[in-house]
Design an enzyme around this catalytic site. Sequence first.
Site, PDB file in Angstrom:
ATOM      1  CE  LYS A 292      37.832  51.641  45.502  1.00 52.23           C
ATOM      2  NZ  LYS A 292      37.956  51.460  44.051  1.00 52.23           N
TER       3      LYS A 292
ATOM      4  NE  ARG B  47      40.025  41.567  40.201  1.00 51.00           N
ATOM      5  CZ  ARG B  47      40.211  42.322  39.129  1.00 51.00           C
ATOM      6  NH1 ARG B  47      41.046  41.953  38.181  1.00 51.00           N
ATOM      7  NH2 ARG B  47      39.538  43.439  38.989  1.00 51.00           N
TER       8      ARG B  47
HETATM    9  N1  BES Z   1      34.746  47.933  44.315  1.00 51.30           N
HETATM   10  C1  BES Z   1      35.555  48.313  43.219  1.00 51.30           C
HETATM   11  C2  BES Z   1      34.761  48.429  41.922  1.00 51.30           C
HETATM   12  C3  BES Z   1      33.832  49.608  41.834  1.00 51.30           C
HETATM   13  C4  BES Z   1      34.316  50.820  41.408  1.00 51.30           C
HETATM   14  C5  BES Z   1      32.501  49.474  42.126  1.00 51.30           C
HETATM   15  C6  BES Z   1      33.460  51.895  41.303  1.00 51.30           C
HETATM   16  C7  BES Z   1      31.650  50.546  42.019  1.00 51.30           C
HETATM   17  C8  BES Z   1      32.135  51.761  41.601  1.00 51.30           C
HETATM   18  C9  BES Z   1      36.655  47.299  42.999  1.00 51.30           C
HETATM   19  O1  BES Z   1      37.154  46.704  44.138  1.00 51.30           O
HETATM   20  C10 BES Z   1      37.786  48.016  42.361  1.00 51.30           C
HETATM   21  O2  BES Z   1      38.352  48.861  42.993  1.00 51.30           O
HETATM   22  N2  BES Z   1      38.075  47.675  41.119  1.00 51.30           N
HETATM   23  C11 BES Z   1      39.114  48.325  40.401  1.00 51.30           C
HETATM   24  C12 BES Z   1      39.896  47.267  39.671  1.00 51.30           C
HETATM   25  C13 BES Z   1      41.183  47.780  39.085  1.00 51.30           C
HETATM   26  C14 BES Z   1      42.147  48.112  40.191  1.00 51.30           C
HETATM   27  C15 BES Z   1      41.738  46.721  38.181  1.00 51.30           C
HETATM   28  C16 BES Z   1      38.476  49.296  39.434  1.00 51.30           C
HETATM   29  O3  BES Z   1      37.408  48.998  38.898  1.00 51.30           O
HETATM   30  O4  BES Z   1      39.023  50.389  39.263  1.00 51.30           O
HETATM   31 MN    MN Z   2      38.692  47.810  45.022  1.00 52.97          MN
END
Ligand code: BES
Ligand code: MN
Length: 492
Positions: free
Chosen positions: A269, A343
């Site tokens: 990230k 997931r």
């Molecule tokens: N934990 C995150 C989702 C999230 C993002 C929660 C921002 C709260 C605030 C999750 O694991 C994630 O990173 N999801 C990705 C999925 C994508 C890579 C398909 C996302 O939402 O960007």
């Molecule tokens: Mn994630």
Amino acid sequence: MLAVSFLPELADPAHALVVLSGAADGFAGPAAAVDAATGGALTRAAKAARFEGEAASVVELLAPAGLACGRVLLVGTGPADKLDALTAERIGGAITARLLTSGETQVNVDVAGVLSADLAAHLAHGAALRAWQFLPYRTTMKPRQKPSLADLAIIGAADAAATYARLEAIAGGVARTRTLVSEPPNVLYPESFVDKSLDLAGLGIELIVLDDAEMRRLGMGALLGVAQGSVRPARMLAMRWNGTGRDDVKPVVFVGKGVTFDTGGISLKPPAGMEDMKWDMGGAGAVTGAMHALAARKAKAHVIGVVGLVENMPDGNAQRPGDVVTTMNGQTVEVINTDAEGRLVLCDAIWWAQETFNPEIVVDLATLTGAIIVSLGHEHAGLFCNDDGLAGQLSAAGAAVGEKLWRMPIGDAYDKLIDSDIADMKNVGPRDGGSITAAQFIGRFIKPGVKWAHLDVAGTVWAAKPGAVHDKGATGYGVRLLDRFVADNFEG
Ligand code: BES
Ligand code: MN
Ligand code: ZN
């Protein structure tokens, strides 16, 4: 936690005093008494503050002549026909928000002739929820920044203590969740999450812990693939509460995403805001707090909470984009993006929960996608469900406690978007509809006949601003919803 008592009449008139009114003037009951004792100062203060009696609006009267207390709060109730439990909780929240760091240590809330016992208990509940703060790491707070308010007495409500005892049990669960969600990720990681939950045994909850060796033996390749980039070993924690007195009742199972920190892994990230990913265990936190609430109030239901606990880190042993992992039920997953890790954790946790506990209903909670925040903001969590009846039950429970849900679609056309060329599925679909394809992924691990709901709580477990019954920070979202869902549907 704010200590709440219920007294027939005012024991110590030196404490801060709260009186209620649904109207701008022409006060009745305790508000009229205060107005009379102060020579009409309450009416004049209300006028000066443009008070209209709106629910949870507050007028503060300092050092009122003619009374023994240092301050009076006149708090609006709104119109009588709209004064329900949620409004009472908002009123209580407004009282503690105003007094928490005021220097007042005790407050009398005189509701005689104004609120029913039930509404008075909910007022106290809102006050207690709003009073919670997370301060263990604040070592240099000035005395006047520190919370002063410790006791709240409800005056003149008949027999609210029994109702409040039940709400206090629920507030204990909310506090547990908020603490878990607030703890920094160097303190809260899979093993320490388990350690901090062991005291649930004291409430009569049976605990089952799987370590990484056991999970490897069970074939949880998806969950362990996420964990393999971290020096912190993964854990699975199951919490069973059976309050039915019978052993032939199929359980309701709650499953929580417990990513104690989500860096994204190799699909790293960006730095800005990454600290927020300490609350990527908010689903697991809610499930744990809900189990606390159910056990503490001795719910007459059979409920099991399962949390999959991992840390998602990038290191030399981390999984790569392109890796193919095998889940506990033998399905293969191409890991396109290591940041779509929730997931991968949930699929093995949910499969294990179904194999182990044979539930008729599975509800999972997960901070699963940023896309759900784009869709719904911070007002509603997303609800994905394969059964209209279950969706209705969850939506009703959420509406009743102020933890709102908004139903989102699922279906075959979305499902095929996660088909993979090399494996049975991939862990991400296209960018569009990202919350839905995430739900479809989980849905591939639900056994036929099992009613299932997925709650994407990414937008609701943490708040940038204070709300009616929480400060900024961890909200405890999900605890009251799950508790109410059980109370309304499984304790008959
Ligand atoms: N934990 C995150 C989702 C999230 C993002 C929660 C921002 C709260 C605030 C999750 O694991 C994630 O990173 N999801 C990705 C999925 C994508 C890579 C398909 C996302 O939402 O960007
Ligand atoms: Mn994630
Ligand atoms: Zn995540």
